[in-house]
Design a protein around this motif. Sequence first.
Motif, PDB file in Angstrom:
ATOM      1  N   ASN A 108      72.754  96.937  51.344  1.00  0.00           N
ATOM      2  CA  ASN A 108      72.374  95.851  52.242  1.00  0.00           C
ATOM      3  C   ASN A 108      71.115  96.212  53.019  1.00  0.00           C
ATOM      4  O   ASN A 108      71.173  96.593  54.183  1.00  0.00           O
ATOM      5  CB  ASN A 108      73.535  95.560  53.196  1.00  0.00           C
ATOM      6  CG  ASN A 108      73.436  94.198  53.828  1.00  0.00           C
ATOM      7  OD1 ASN A 108      72.364  93.598  53.908  1.00  0.00           O
ATOM      8  ND2 ASN A 108      74.559  93.698  54.316  1.00  0.00           N
ATOM      9  N   SER A 149      69.921  89.115  50.313  1.00  0.00           N
ATOM     10  CA  SER A 149      71.364  89.185  50.505  1.00  0.00           C
ATOM     11  C   SER A 149      71.875  90.532  50.005  1.00  0.00           C
ATOM     12  O   SER A 149      71.256  91.153  49.140  1.00  0.00           O
ATOM     13  CB  SER A 149      72.055  88.062  49.737  1.00  0.00           C
ATOM     14  OG  SER A 149      71.652  86.796  50.234  1.00  0.00           O
ATOM     15  N   ASN A 157      64.557  89.140  53.529  1.00  0.00           N
ATOM     16  CA  ASN A 157      65.821  88.421  53.739  1.00  0.00           C
ATOM     17  C   ASN A 157      66.741  88.471  52.522  1.00  0.00           C
ATOM     18  O   ASN A 157      67.371  87.476  52.158  1.00  0.00           O
ATOM     19  CB  ASN A 157      65.538  86.956  54.112  1.00  0.00           C
ATOM     20  CG  ASN A 157      64.513  86.838  55.221  1.00  0.00           C
ATOM     21  OD1 ASN A 157      64.551  87.602  56.186  1.00  0.00           O
ATOM     22  ND2 ASN A 157      63.601  85.896  55.090  1.00  0.00           N
ATOM     23  N   HIS A 205      74.972  80.881  53.206  1.00  0.00           N
ATOM     24  CA  HIS A 205      73.564  81.288  53.317  1.00  0.00           C
ATOM     25  C   HIS A 205      73.235  82.517  52.485  1.00  0.00           C
ATOM     26  O   HIS A 205      72.073  82.774  52.186  1.00  0.00           O
ATOM     27  CB  HIS A 205      73.213  81.551  54.785  1.00  0.00           C
ATOM     28  CG  HIS A 205      73.976  82.693  55.383  1.00  0.00           C
ATOM     29  ND1 HIS A 205      75.295  82.594  55.783  1.00  0.00           N
ATOM     30  CD2 HIS A 205      73.621  83.983  55.627  1.00  0.00           C
ATOM     31  CE1 HIS A 205      75.707  83.745  56.259  1.00  0.00           C
ATOM     32  NE2 HIS A 205      74.720  84.612  56.179  1.00  0.00           N
ATOM     33  N   LEU A 206      74.240  83.298  52.109  1.00  0.00           N
ATOM     34  CA  LEU A 206      73.970  84.509  51.322  1.00  0.00           C
ATOM     35  C   LEU A 206      73.766  84.210  49.838  1.00  0.00           C
ATOM     36  O   LEU A 206      73.338  85.093  49.086  1.00  0.00           O
ATOM     37  CB  LEU A 206      75.121  85.518  51.481  1.00  0.00           C
ATOM     38  CG  LEU A 206      75.301  86.116  52.878  1.00  0.00           C
ATOM     39  CD1 LEU A 206      76.478  87.086  52.886  1.00  0.00           C
ATOM     40  CD2 LEU A 206      74.028  86.815  53.360  1.00  0.00           C
ATOM     41  N   ASN A 207      74.051  82.989  49.421  1.00  0.00           N
ATOM     42  CA  ASN A 207      73.915  82.641  48.007  1.00  0.00           C
ATOM     43  C   ASN A 207      72.473  82.276  47.659  1.00  0.00           C
ATOM     44  O   ASN A 207      72.164  81.173  47.208  1.00  0.00           O
ATOM     45  CB  ASN A 207      74.869  81.485  47.661  1.00  0.00           C
ATOM     46  CG  ASN A 207      76.320  81.898  47.763  1.00  0.00           C
ATOM     47  OD1 ASN A 207      76.774  82.756  47.006  1.00  0.00           O
ATOM     48  ND2 ASN A 207      77.040  81.318  48.692  1.00  0.00           N
TER      49      ASN A 207
END
Length: 1325
Positions: A903, A1212, A1210, A1150-1152
Motif C-alpha cells: 500500500n 489503491s 493515488n 473508491h479503491l476500484n
Amino acid sequence: MAPSTVSDPPWAHSAAEALTPLIKSTYTSSAINFYLNGRKTSLTNPNPHWTLLDYIRAQPSLKGTKLGCGEGGCGACTVVLQVPKAWARKRRVKHLAINACLFPLVGVDGKHVITIEGIGNVDRPHPLQERIAKLHGSQCGFCTPGIVMSLYALIRNSYNPETAKFHLREQDIELEGHLDGNLCRCTGYKPILQAAKTFVTEDLQGQLAEDSPSSSDSKLEKEITGLVRNVCGGASKVSCRRPGGCCRDAPSDNSSNGGISLASTPPTEPTSSDDDHVPANLDVKNSPEQDLSISGATYAKPIKSKEYKYGATDIKTSTALEAPVARSQKGIPQIQFQAYIPDTELIFPSALWKYEPQPLCYGNDKKIWFRPTTLDHLIELKGAYPSAKLVGGATEVQVEVRFKNSDFTVSVYVSDIPELIETKLPSDTKLESRKELVVAANTPLTELEEICKIVSSKLSKPPMVLEALRKQLRYFAGRQIRNVASLAGNIVTASPISDASPVLLASGTTLVAKSQEKGEFNLPMSEFFVAYRTTSLSPDSVLTQIRIPLPAPGIRETLKAYKQAKRKDDDVAIVTAAFRVTLDSVGIVQDVCLVYGGMAPTTKEASKARIALVGRRWFSSETLDIGLTSLSEEFDISFSVPGGMAHYRKTLTLSLFFRFWHESAAELELGEVDGQVIDEIHRSISTGARDDYNPFEQRVVGKQIPHLSALKQCTGEAEYIEDMPKMDRELYGGLVLSSKAHAKLISIDWTPALGMPGVVGYIDKDSIPKELNVWGSIKKDEPFFADGKVLHHGQVIGMVYAETALQAQVATKAVKVEYEDLPAILAIDDAIEANSFYQHGKHLKKGMGIDDKMDEAFAQCDRTLEGTTRIGGQEHFYLETNAALVIPSGEDGAMEVWSSTQNNMETQEFVSQVTGVPSNRINARVKRMGGGFGGKESRSVPFACYLAIVAKKEKRPVRLMLNRDEDMLLSGQRHPIQARWKVGVSQEGKLIALEADIYDNAGFSQDMSGAVMDRCITHVDNCYETPNVYIRGHVCRTNIHSNTAFRGFGAPQGMYFAETIMYNIAESLGMDVDKLRLKNMYKPGNWTPFFQKIDHDWHVPLLLEQLRRSSDYDKRKAAVADFNANNRWRKRGICLIPTKFGLSFATALHLNQAGAYIKIYHDGSVLLHHGGTEMGQGLYTKMCQITAQELGVPVDSIYTQDSQTYQVANASPTAASSGSDLNGMAVKNACDQLNERLAPYREKLGKDTPLREIAHAAYLDRVNLAANGFWKMPRVGYKWGDTNWDTVKPMYYYWTQGAGATEVEVDLLTGNHTVLRTDLMMVSA
C-alpha cells in the motif's frame, strides 16, 4: 531458559582472572581462516556477537542468504558448509546444509562456506536454479535461495568421485527429509519438488549409480512409502498410474540432450477429454531455445536525425528474458534446460586438506569465544571457568540469545574436537558381539542417523533401540539442524519434550562425562534429569560419550518410540514416548520401562506402571488394562499445566501405550492382534499433476512465462529492502514494545538505553503533535505510540535508534517501563460478555428478513437447527518481515520511503502526516516484497512513519527490519471469527431460512476488521440459495494485536460457516451432503443476500460435475465408506466443495480504480509503471505481458523498475484479488492511447516493423510517446441496506469460481492426520 545443574556454586574468580592464563598459553590466535565461495578469507578478532549470517550479510555482494525466522525453522538462511572428512579411511568432503542464522562464526574455521552466489548467477545459473525458476518454483523468492542450497547439498553429497556416479533416487528428497527445514511452500510443493526430481531423473541420467537400497532400509522407509494403500501400497512393484506420476515410475533413459521424464511427456496431440492432464514438455539442451515473440528484443542506436537513414535499424544492444521459454506447441509449454556439467561445481580448496586447526580466542569486553581443538583443552578450560557455555551447532543457544535475551559471556565452540565428534565403529565381526554402541557425544545427528542405519544393516537382528532412535531423529527438526546438532546437546538441554531422551532412558543408556577434578565418570540416564531444565552434570564437566546398550542375542525384548506433534516434520513434540519390554521364555514381563516426554517437568519414567506390570503375562487383556489404568493415574496432569492440551496429552499417554502393546505382541509373535492399531500415519511420497494445456493462449498473454524475477530470486540477486546497500551515516531503529496486554503507563525511563554504545536517540508520543499520533486504514483510531496506557501486548511505546542494528536491538531491552495492570479482554466470548464492540451495524436481509419476519420463515420449515461455529486465527508468516528504509533528501522536507508494503498510497499519506510535508514530497516505493498475503496492506505503514520521524529529526537515513517475534506481535493475523446461526430446511433438504450473528475479533484497533466482516457475511451463503436471510455482523474490541487483511479477507471464514451448516443439515436429515449441496446450488436468476443476481456467467455446477469425473470422486467416496467400515482405528473422509469469491474492493468503492504510466523510448525500449505491487504473485510479469501483447513487442523489451507514488498517484493497495484486473486494464488503456498515436506509422512502415523503427519515426515527428492509463471498475457500487431489485448495484464485479475434492486420513488413537489427495479446478476470471 538455559539448562542448569543441581549445584551451581559461586565462582571465586571472574572470567578474566580465570581465563587470562589460558589465553596467553594456549589460545594465542584470534584469526578465523576459511574459504568463502572459493576465496580465501581471514578474520581477525571479529564481532563476537555475530553469527555466520551476520558476517555473510555484512558483505556487500552476498545478500542472497536471508534472515527469515532467526531460529532455524524456515531455512531462508541456508548455506552449505564443505567439511573435510580427513579422519575417514578415504578422504571425503561432506556438504552440510546449515542455518547461517544460528551457526557460530567461529565454526567456519578450516572449512569452505558456499552461499547461493557461489553456485551460479543470472548469466550462468546452476541447473537447480534454472529449473526452479522455469518450473514456477519461486513466488516471492525470499525463501528460494535456501531451498536451492538444501537441494545443492543433497546433490553434492550424493556424488562419488571414485565411481563418478550420483548415488541418489528422486524419492530420497522426501524420504530423507532434505527439504523439511525449508518451511515456505507458497508456490505449492509441486513445482519445487518437480524441479528437484526432474533434475535427478533428467540432468543426472546416465550419471546415476544403480539403485540398490539395503534390505534394512527398513521399516521407517516402508512406513513412509507404504502410506497410500489404495495407490502405491502393498507389495506391488508396478506404477499406480497416479496423475503426475508414481513413485515407482522408472526414470527416463533418453540421452542427456533430449531427456524427458515419462511423467512429463505429453501426448503428441491433446485429446478433448476433461479428465486428461496435459503437462508441459520438459527437455535438456546444450543451448536452450527461446520464443522470439516473447524474448530477444533489439534496440536502436541513439541517432536523432533524419540525416542518417539507418538510425532506427542499426542495433546498439539486445536483451533476453533471464528464464526464457521455448515456443509452445499447440498450447503446450515447451521448457528447455541447460545441460548439467558436474565438473563446473565449486571444488573443495586443496589448502584446507593441509590446514592444522589452532585453538582460537576472540571477543571484546562483553563476550568472548573459545575454540579448543582437543578434549584436554576443553576440560582444562571448563576446570578454569565452569560457567563457560558449550556450543555445538548453537541450535538452542542462539535461540536463547536472540529471543530470550540470554547473554553468555564466555562461549566455547566444541564441534571441532575430534574426540567428541568422531564415532568409530568396530569391525563387522566385532560388532556382532558388542553389548553397546559407543557414540561420541557431539556426533552430528545426521551422522548418527547413518550410524544407526549402518549398524542395523550389519547385525543379524537389527537392535530396536537404534531403529527407534533413527525414527525419532528423522522427524527431529529440519535437515539443517540435524547436520550440526548433537545428541549431547539434546540431552543436556534437558527439554521435557525431547525426542531422543525417552529412547535413551528406556534403553538404559549411560552417559560418560569427564572433568578436571573427577576424571572420567558415568552418569546413568535414569539419574540425569533432576528438575525442569536441570541435570546432575556438574558445571565443570563435559559429556564425552553416550553408551547405548544393545540387547544380547536371544533376548525377547523390543523397544519402540513415538512422537506426536501438530505436524509430522520439523515440529516441537506435544508428547514423546519410548517403551521397552523384556519377556521370559513364556511371555512373563521380566522388565518394562515406559518413558514419556511432555507429561512432566522432565523426561519421566512411569515407575508405578513398571511395578504394576513386572511379573505379569504381557499378552493378556488384563495386563493391558492394568497398564492403562496405572498410566492414567500416574500422569493425571491438571488443566492448568504449562503448554495446555491436558486432556489430549493424557489421552496420548494411553493411546501410545495401547499401540506399543499391540506392536510388541506382533513383533514378539505372542498371538493375533489388530494390525490396524500398529500402523502409524506417514506422509506419502508427493506426486502431482497440472493441466498445462491452454488452447486460448495468445502471442504473449496466456503463455506460461516464468516470473520475470524468478531466476534472480533463485540466484540471490533479487533485492529486498534489507538487501539495499547501506547509506552513508545510516541509522537503525529498534522498537520498544509493551509487555502487558492492558495497562496504565506509570513511567518510562529511556536513560539506560541512551547511555549505551552507538545509541543516538529515541522517539515516542512526544516526538509528534498529539493530534497527529493517530492512523488507521478506514477508521483513524490507532495511535502510532502508546499514550498513557497500552492496549495490547507488543504495542509500540517508542523507538530507539543507533549506529548499528545490533546496538539498537540491545538498547531496546534497556528501556525501563513501569505499568499498572488493567483488566484485559482477549477472546470473542469475553467481548460478547463485556459488550465490547466497535460500531459496525452492517447486516444483510433477504425475503422475509427484509420485514423482520424471520419467525414466520422458520415456522414454514420442517426442521430447524442451531449452532455455534468457531474458526481461529492464522499467522501470515511471510518470510520477509516488515522492513523499511527512509532517505531524507536534504531539502524541502522531501523523502524517499522504501517499504515492504502492499500500500504505497497509505504509506505516503501517513508519512506526510507525521512529517508535516505535503504528499508530493514523499515518494513511497517498493520493488518487491518477500511475501505479503494481506499482512502488509496496512500493518506496514507505521514502521515507515517511525523512520520518517527520525529521518526528519536527525537528517540521516534510517532503516528498520523487524525480527520474527516483533513481526508476529505487530502484524496481526487472519481474524478469529465466530458464527451463532439458526437454519431452517424442508424435509426434502431445501434451504428456507438462515439467521446468524457473526463476530470477528478485531483487536485493539479497527484496522480493516469492519471490511473483513463485510466480506465474511457476503460469503456466508457460499454457493447456496436461501430465500429468507438475516445476517448480522459484529466487530469485537479486545486487547490483542489488531487483526488485519489476510488472503480471502473474511471470505474463507464465511464459506467455512456455510459448509459447516450444510454438514449439520445433512446429518440431521440423514441425507448425503453432496446431494444436499446440489439441491440448493445457485442457478442463474437467483439473488444473493446482498441482492446481486447470479447471471449467465455461473459455472460452479459445471465445475463440480467436471471435477467429480476427473477426480473419480464417486468411486473414491465409495472406497472411503468401505475403508471406514473395515477400519476401527483409522478413518478417511472425502469431500467435494464448491466456492465463489467476489472480485472488487467490496464496499470501498473508491479503491476500484488504477493508474499506469508507459513510456516508449527512442530506441524502442518501454518503461512501465503501474499502481500494483509485487509480492510474489507475478503481477509485474502479468503487466509486462499485457504491455507486450498490446504494443506488439517481446516481453523483455518492457521494464518495470518498481512501484512508486512519484510515477502513479493515488494507487489503491494491491489487495482484494483485484491487482491484475485493475492495473491490467489501466495498462491496456495506456497502450491503447499509444497504439492510436502510432497507428499511422504502422500503416506507413508495415505492421511487422519493429517498435524501435516506429518509435524513431514518431519521435522525429514530435509524437508523444508517453501515456497515462486509467481504469475504474464498472457496474459495482452496492450500498448497504438497498433491497430494491431495480436500483441495487452489484457488490462484486464477477466471481472467481472453483471446486475442490480432498481426501484425508486420521489416526483415531493420536489425532495424527494426512492429506491423501487434493484435486482443484477453477475459473479464475
